[in-house]
Design a protein around this motif. Structure first.
Motif, PDB file in Angstrom:
ATOM      1  N   ILE A  41       0.826  -1.218   0.000  1.00  0.00           N
ATOM      2  CA  ILE A  41       0.000   0.000   0.000  1.00  0.00           C
ATOM      3  C   ILE A  41       0.854   1.259   0.000  1.00  0.00           C
ATOM      4  O   ILE A  41       0.330   2.353  -0.188  1.00  0.00           O
ATOM      5  N   ASP A  42       2.173   1.109   0.230  1.00  0.00           N
ATOM      6  CA  ASP A  42       3.058   2.264   0.219  1.00  0.00           C
ATOM      7  C   ASP A  42       3.250   2.768  -1.212  1.00  0.00           C
ATOM      8  O   ASP A  42       3.116   2.005  -2.176  1.00  0.00           O
ATOM      9  N   PRO A  43       3.585   4.041  -1.377  1.00  0.00           N
ATOM     10  CA  PRO A  43       3.742   4.597  -2.737  1.00  0.00           C
ATOM     11  C   PRO A  43       4.936   3.993  -3.468  1.00  0.00           C
ATOM     12  O   PRO A  43       6.023   3.882  -2.907  1.00  0.00           O
ATOM     13  N   VAL A  44       4.715   3.570  -4.705  1.00  0.00           N
ATOM     14  CA  VAL A  44       5.765   3.055  -5.579  1.00  0.00           C
ATOM     15  C   VAL A  44       5.576   3.661  -6.961  1.00  0.00           C
ATOM     16  O   VAL A  44       4.465   4.075  -7.321  1.00  0.00           O
ATOM     17  N   PRO A  45       6.653   3.724  -7.758  1.00  0.00           N
ATOM     18  CA  PRO A  45       6.527   4.366  -9.084  1.00  0.00           C
ATOM     19  C   PRO A  45       5.562   3.654 -10.023  1.00  0.00           C
ATOM     20  O   PRO A  45       4.893   4.289 -10.835  1.00  0.00           O
ATOM     21  N   TYR A  46       5.458   2.322  -9.924  1.00  0.00           N
ATOM     22  CA  TYR A  46       4.621   1.586 -10.888  1.00  0.00           C
ATOM     23  C   TYR A  46       4.056   0.341 -10.220  1.00  0.00           C
ATOM     24  O   TYR A  46       4.755  -0.334  -9.461  1.00  0.00           O
ATOM     25  N   LYS A  47       2.782   0.042 -10.502  1.00  0.00           N
ATOM     26  CA  LYS A  47       2.133  -1.156  -9.982  1.00  0.00           C
ATOM     27  C   LYS A  47       1.574  -1.968 -11.145  1.00  0.00           C
ATOM     28  O   LYS A  47       0.957  -1.424 -12.067  1.00  0.00           O
ATOM     29  N   LEU A  48       1.779  -3.284 -11.074  1.00  0.00           N
ATOM     30  CA  LEU A  48       1.266  -4.170 -12.102  1.00  0.00           C
ATOM     31  C   LEU A  48      -0.246  -4.302 -11.998  1.00  0.00           C
ATOM     32  O   LEU A  48      -0.807  -4.257 -10.898  1.00  0.00           O
ATOM     33  N   PRO A  49      -0.924  -4.496 -13.127  1.00  0.00           N
ATOM     34  CA  PRO A  49      -2.347  -4.878 -13.060  1.00  0.00           C
ATOM     35  C   PRO A  49      -2.486  -6.216 -12.326  1.00  0.00           C
ATOM     36  O   PRO A  49      -1.580  -7.044 -12.320  1.00  0.00           O
ATOM     37  N   TYR A  50      -3.643  -6.435 -11.727  1.00  0.00           N
ATOM     38  CA  TYR A  50      -3.814  -7.596 -10.859  1.00  0.00           C
ATOM     39  C   TYR A  50      -3.613  -8.939 -11.562  1.00  0.00           C
ATOM     40  O   TYR A  50      -3.006  -9.851 -10.985  1.00  0.00           O
ATOM     41  N   PRO A  51      -4.056  -9.129 -12.794  1.00  0.00           N
ATOM     42  CA  PRO A  51      -3.791 -10.422 -13.435  1.00  0.00           C
ATOM     43  C   PRO A  51      -2.296 -10.710 -13.578  1.00  0.00           C
ATOM     44  O   PRO A  51      -1.853 -11.851 -13.381  1.00  0.00           O
ATOM     45  N   PHE A  52      -1.528  -9.697 -13.900  1.00  0.00           N
ATOM     46  CA  PHE A  52      -0.089  -9.896 -14.049  1.00  0.00           C
ATOM     47  C   PHE A  52       0.591 -10.121 -12.700  1.00  0.00           C
ATOM     48  O   PHE A  52       1.643 -10.765 -12.633  1.00  0.00           O
ATOM     49  N   ARG A  53       0.008  -9.593 -11.625  1.00  0.00           N
ATOM     50  CA  ARG A  53       0.566  -9.871 -10.300  1.00  0.00           C
ATOM     51  C   ARG A  53       0.465 -11.365  -9.987  1.00  0.00           C
ATOM     52  O   ARG A  53       1.406 -11.968  -9.454  1.00  0.00           O
ATOM     53  N   LEU A  54      -0.675 -11.960 -10.317  1.00  0.00           N
ATOM     54  CA  LEU A  54      -0.824 -13.394 -10.081  1.00  0.00           C
ATOM     55  C   LEU A  54       0.145 -14.203 -10.942  1.00  0.00           C
ATOM     56  O   LEU A  54       0.724 -15.194 -10.482  1.00  0.00           O
ATOM     57  N   LEU A  55       0.326 -13.786 -12.182  1.00  0.00           N
ATOM     58  CA  LEU A  55       1.284 -14.482 -13.047  1.00  0.00           C
ATOM     59  C   LEU A  55       2.703 -14.364 -12.494  1.00  0.00           C
ATOM     60  O   LEU A  55       3.468 -15.347 -12.500  1.00  0.00           O
ATOM     61  N   LEU A  56       3.080 -13.173 -12.015  1.00  0.00           N
ATOM     62  CA  LEU A  56       4.410 -12.984 -11.426  1.00  0.00           C
ATOM     63  C   LEU A  56       4.588 -13.860 -10.197  1.00  0.00           C
ATOM     64  O   LEU A  56       5.648 -14.473 -10.005  1.00  0.00           O
ATOM     65  N   LEU A  57       3.559 -13.947  -9.373  1.00  0.00           N
ATOM     66  CA  LEU A  57       3.635 -14.774  -8.173  1.00  0.00           C
ATOM     67  C   LEU A  57       3.815 -16.239  -8.534  1.00  0.00           C
ATOM     68  O   LEU A  57       4.681 -16.936  -7.965  1.00  0.00           O
ATOM     69  N   LEU A  58       3.046 -16.733  -9.486  1.00  0.00           N
ATOM     70  CA  LEU A  58       3.149 -18.136  -9.880  1.00  0.00           C
ATOM     71  C   LEU A  58       4.505 -18.453 -10.506  1.00  0.00           C
ATOM     72  O   LEU A  58       5.109 -19.501 -10.229  1.00  0.00           O
ATOM     73  N   ALA A  59       5.004 -17.547 -11.342  1.00  0.00           N
ATOM     74  CA  ALA A  59       6.301 -17.785 -11.982  1.00  0.00           C
ATOM     75  C   ALA A  59       7.424 -17.819 -10.951  1.00  0.00           C
ATOM     76  O   ALA A  59       8.315 -18.681 -11.001  1.00  0.00           O
ATOM     77  N   THR A  60       7.390 -16.896 -10.007  1.00  0.00           N
ATOM     78  CA  THR A  60       8.437 -16.848  -8.988  1.00  0.00           C
ATOM     79  C   THR A  60       8.385 -18.064  -8.079  1.00  0.00           C
ATOM     80  O   THR A  60       9.417 -18.653  -7.741  1.00  0.00           O
ATOM     81  N   MET A  61       7.184 -18.470  -7.699  1.00  0.00           N
ATOM     82  CA  MET A  61       7.061 -19.630  -6.825  1.00  0.00           C
ATOM     83  C   MET A  61       7.425 -20.925  -7.549  1.00  0.00           C
ATOM     84  O   MET A  61       7.900 -21.882  -6.927  1.00  0.00           O
ATOM     85  N   ALA A  62       7.192 -20.964  -8.846  1.00  0.00           N
ATOM     86  CA  ALA A  62       7.632 -22.132  -9.616  1.00  0.00           C
ATOM     87  C   ALA A  62       9.156 -22.255  -9.573  1.00  0.00           C
ATOM     88  O   ALA A  62       9.710 -23.361  -9.432  1.00  0.00           O
ATOM     89  N   PHE A  63       9.844 -21.128  -9.663  1.00  0.00           N
ATOM     90  CA  PHE A  63      11.303 -21.137  -9.544  1.00  0.00           C
ATOM     91  C   PHE A  63      11.721 -21.636  -8.170  1.00  0.00           C
ATOM     92  O   PHE A  63      12.664 -22.414  -8.037  1.00  0.00           O
ATOM     93  N   HIS A  64      11.014 -21.192  -7.133  1.00  0.00           N
ATOM     94  CA  HIS A  64      11.285 -21.659  -5.774  1.00  0.00           C
ATOM     95  C   HIS A  64      11.120 -23.166  -5.687  1.00  0.00           C
ATOM     96  O   HIS A  64      11.916 -23.863  -5.050  1.00  0.00           O
ATOM     97  N   ALA A  65      10.049 -23.679  -6.311  1.00  0.00           N
ATOM     98  CA  ALA A  65       9.790 -25.116  -6.250  1.00  0.00           C
ATOM     99  C   ALA A  65      10.895 -25.903  -6.945  1.00  0.00           C
ATOM    100  O   ALA A  65      11.357 -26.935  -6.429  1.00  0.00           O
ATOM    101  N   PHE A  66      11.347 -25.454  -8.116  1.00  0.00           N
ATOM    102  CA  PHE A  66      12.434 -26.136  -8.811  1.00  0.00           C
ATOM    103  C   PHE A  66      13.718 -26.127  -7.974  1.00  0.00           C
ATOM    104  O   PHE A  66      14.451 -27.119  -7.929  1.00  0.00           O
ATOM    105  N   PHE A  67      13.983 -25.010  -7.310  1.00  0.00           N
ATOM    106  CA  PHE A  67      15.163 -24.931  -6.450  1.00  0.00           C
ATOM    107  C   PHE A  67      15.058 -25.937  -5.301  1.00  0.00           C
ATOM    108  O   PHE A  67      16.014 -26.648  -4.991  1.00  0.00           O
ATOM    109  N   GLY A  68      13.882 -26.006  -4.677  1.00  0.00           N
ATOM    110  CA  GLY A  68      13.703 -26.957  -3.589  1.00  0.00           C
ATOM    111  C   GLY A  68      13.838 -28.394  -4.054  1.00  0.00           C
ATOM    112  O   GLY A  68      14.466 -29.223  -3.384  1.00  0.00           O
TER     113      GLY A  68
END
Length: 649
Positions: free
Chosen positions: A526-553
């Motif tokens: 909720i803090d001010p940032v220069p740019y925020k992703l639209p909500y659908p892309f936020r979910l895609l970013l979350l899934l992609a990052t967590m997939a990387f975490h899973a492969f690492f584990g």
């Protein structure tokens, strides 16, 4: 010039008395280096401390008290440059005297003396520390002369604090119990004591140049910083004394007597600081009379000098608790400097403690400042959601447990515990802290300065709108940093540095917190940032990052090569799984534990998305009500015109 002169006289007098009481300057039975070295070494060390105070204190005053480009700003930087030069010379002399003290050699011009000195400075830890200190001092001297931009000067200030860390690492014998705690306590002690003393020294030197209103503002701002310094110096001094004294009955020793005198000086300084805040500032503001100011500053300088002189003597006085490395050590003691803890259980993880003073202070100040900001908003009638305060306190308490509790006890011995701490720092703690909106609260609660100086609020605004923040706060960059940090950390020498070296361990905690905070901020912040992703892309970013975490584990779970085999595989544990099995369990932790905050983040993003749609619909309905559906009427009119035109054709 009376106050600075009082500091110098009191420091040297206190040093001579403390050397006599503690016996630090007494002739040694074997390999005595001579009177010049025995007295010259603590004197040189004391000058290093005073010069460091002038350097750090002056830079701090230039950054937070004076206006850039003003006359007092330039004079303050001149003081910082002169103090840096003195710091460099005295550090070089201290390193030279340390060589003479360790080897008991006489100064000569032959090759053997120069070769021995070169080996001491490049191969021995004590010599390396003073060589680094001297080099950093030389760099700081040049920067203090050359840099006048206030933003660039902030990084010079950080470097000046870092220049004291090599000294702190030599304040307690490596390999002995409590080394990490001693390094942290001593580093905090000398850095904050330097800021405290240095700020007062700058005020004493420049007070005649300042108008009354400017002096009142400067003293008020310095007083707030001095209060924080007092708390940190008192707590770090207690930890350092406890590690070196051991039990209360050892206060009767010579070392204990010196500690008691230093404690008395600290308490006197606390009383004087209270007088500054409750009496001096208001009297200056009301009458403009500076007589009491000069007297109080002179008395404060005397007590500062006593504390400084005794501190230099304590560094050369034998401690009641032996600093010698035990002859017989277990493998765990050889590697970590600490005995192997008992076999862990769920209860020991909750009840075992290994306190890290740095994070005790971070969490304590973090809760106190946040709640103070909330109270300030409430008193002036502004609203602040209660759940944000609850989340912040919970996040700070979780951070406190991770950095001081059972995880900090066992993370050196079990890779799986280290990985659990990593995942908690980078995912669970930010998940609590980010929704609390600390930046928003700070910008609303901290008063704006109108005199052209920069306070905490101004520095926060500058950081938020800086180019660096624009880059690293970008959601894509934050996601890449969060994902690639795993590989960059565990499969590079960074992992060894963060495991073996205490400074590296502290860097690791800071790194995981910042990277995790940026990633969570990009998703639900909720803090001010220069740019925020639209909500659908936020979910895609979350899934992609967590997939990387899973492969690492999964890579760790299926791997058969042991990371840092000479550490985790050589610990000599008589309990728990083998080092390889424990590492595979750590991979399971990285894969499974990360799923919990991932699910929570996905739910929060979905809820925010839904609420955003509702807010947009509500906004449009209200706009329609205000304009009597003017937008809809205009749209219908356009359709009628099009229909009429098509009918005509």
């Amino acid at each position: 010039m009376v106050a600075p002169a009082a500091l110098v006289v009191a420091s040297f007098a206190a040093l001579l008395i403390a050397l006599a009481v503690g016996g630090a300057a007494a002739p040694q039975l074997l390999q005595d280096p001579g009177d010049v070295v025995r007295y010259g070494l603590p004197v040189a060390q004391m000058i290093v401390n005073i010069a460091a105070a002038g350097m750090i204190g002056a830079l701090g005053m230039a950054l937070f008290v004076f206006r850039a480009g003003s006359d007092e700003y330039g004079k303050t930087l001149d003081i910082a440059a002169a103090a840096s030069a003195l710091f460099t010379v005295s550090a070089a002399v201290t390193g030279f005297f340390n060589y003479l003290s360790v080897t008991a050699r006489t100064v000569s011009l032959d090759d053997s003396f120069s070769q021995g000195l070169g080996q001491f400075l490049t191969q021995i830890a004590l010599g390396q520390a003073w060589l680094w200190t001297t080099l950093l001092g030389a760099v700081l001297t040049v920067l203090c002369f050359a840099v006048r931009n206030q933003t660039a000067l902030f990084f010079v200030g950080l470097l000046s604090a870092a220049a004291l860390i090599p000294m702190a690492q030599q304040g307690h014998a490596s390999g002995t119990e409590g080394h990490d705690a001693a390094v942290t306590a001593l580093a905090l002690h000398i850095i904050f004591a330097a800021a405290w003393l240095g700020g007062l020294l700058v005020l004493a030197l420049l007070s005649r140049r300042l108008e009354t209103l400017d002096l009142v503002a400067a003293v008020s701002r310095y007083s707030a910083v001095a209060l924080i310094c007092f708390v940190v110096v008192a707590l770090s001094g207690y930890v350092s004394a406890q590690l070196r004294i051991g039990t209360l009955d050892q206060l009767a020793s010579a070392y204990g007597a010196l500690v008691l005198v230093k404690v008395g000086a600290l308490l006197a300084l606390g009383v004087i600081g209270a007088l500054h805040r409750t009496f001096l500032v208001r009297r200056l503001d009301r009458t403009g009379h500076r007589g009491y100011f000069w007297w109080l500053v002179a008395v404060e300088m005397v007590f500062m000098g006593i504390a400084t002189g005794f501190a230099a003597a304590l560094g050369r006085t034998a401690t009641p608790v032996s600093q010698e490395i035990p002859v017989v050590q277990t493998p765990a003691q050889i590697l970590t400097g600490e005995p192997l803890p008992p076999e862990p259980s769920f209860l020991t993880y909750l009840t075992s403690w290994n306190f890290d003073l740095l994070w005790v202070l971070v969490c304590g100040f973090g809760i106190a400042f946040y709640l103070a900001g909330v109270i300030k908003l409430r008193r002036r009638g502004d609203a602040w959601p209660w759940y944000r305060s609850v989340l912040w306190v919970a996040g700070m308490l979780l951070l406190f447990w991770v950095t001081n509790g059972g995880l900090n006890v066992y993370e050196k011995y079990l890779f799986s515990v280290h990985m659990f701490g990593h995942m908690t720092l980078s995912m669970m703690v930010p998940l609590l802290l980010v929704p609390a909106g600390p930046v928003t609260l700070a910008l609303r609660a901290i008063d704006k300065r109108s005199d052209g100086t920069r306070g905490i609020r101004e520095w926060i605004l500058l950081a938020v709108h800086s180019r660096v923040a624009t880059v690293i706060a970008n959601p894509i960059v934050a996601g890449v940093l969060f994902a690639t940090s795993l590989v960059a950390f565990y499969y590079t020498p960074l992992f060894r540095w963060a495991t073996v070296d205490h400074i590296g361990h502290e860097w690791m905690i800071v790194h995981f917190l910042i990277v995790g905070y940026l990633f969570v901020q990009a998703l639900i912040g909720i803090d001010p940032v220069p740019y925020k992703l639209p909500y659908p892309f936020r979910l895609l970013l979350l899934l992609a990052t967590m997939a990387f975490h899973a492969f690492f584990g999964l890579a760790l779970m299926s791997g058969t090569g042991l990371l840092m085999a000479d550490w985790f595989g050589a610990m000599g544990r008589t309990w728990g799984p083998s080092a390889l099995v424990d590492q595979q369990n750590g991979g399971g932790v990285a894969w499974s534990v990360g799923e919990i905050p991932t699910f929570i983040l996905a739910v929060v993003v979905a809820v925010q998305w839904s609420m955003s749609d509702k807010k947009e619909a509500t906004r449009k309905d209200r706009a329609a009500d205000r304009t009597n559906n003017a937008e809809l009427a205009e749209y219908n009119a356009m359709l009628e015109k099009l229909s009429a035109r098509d009918g005509g054709r």
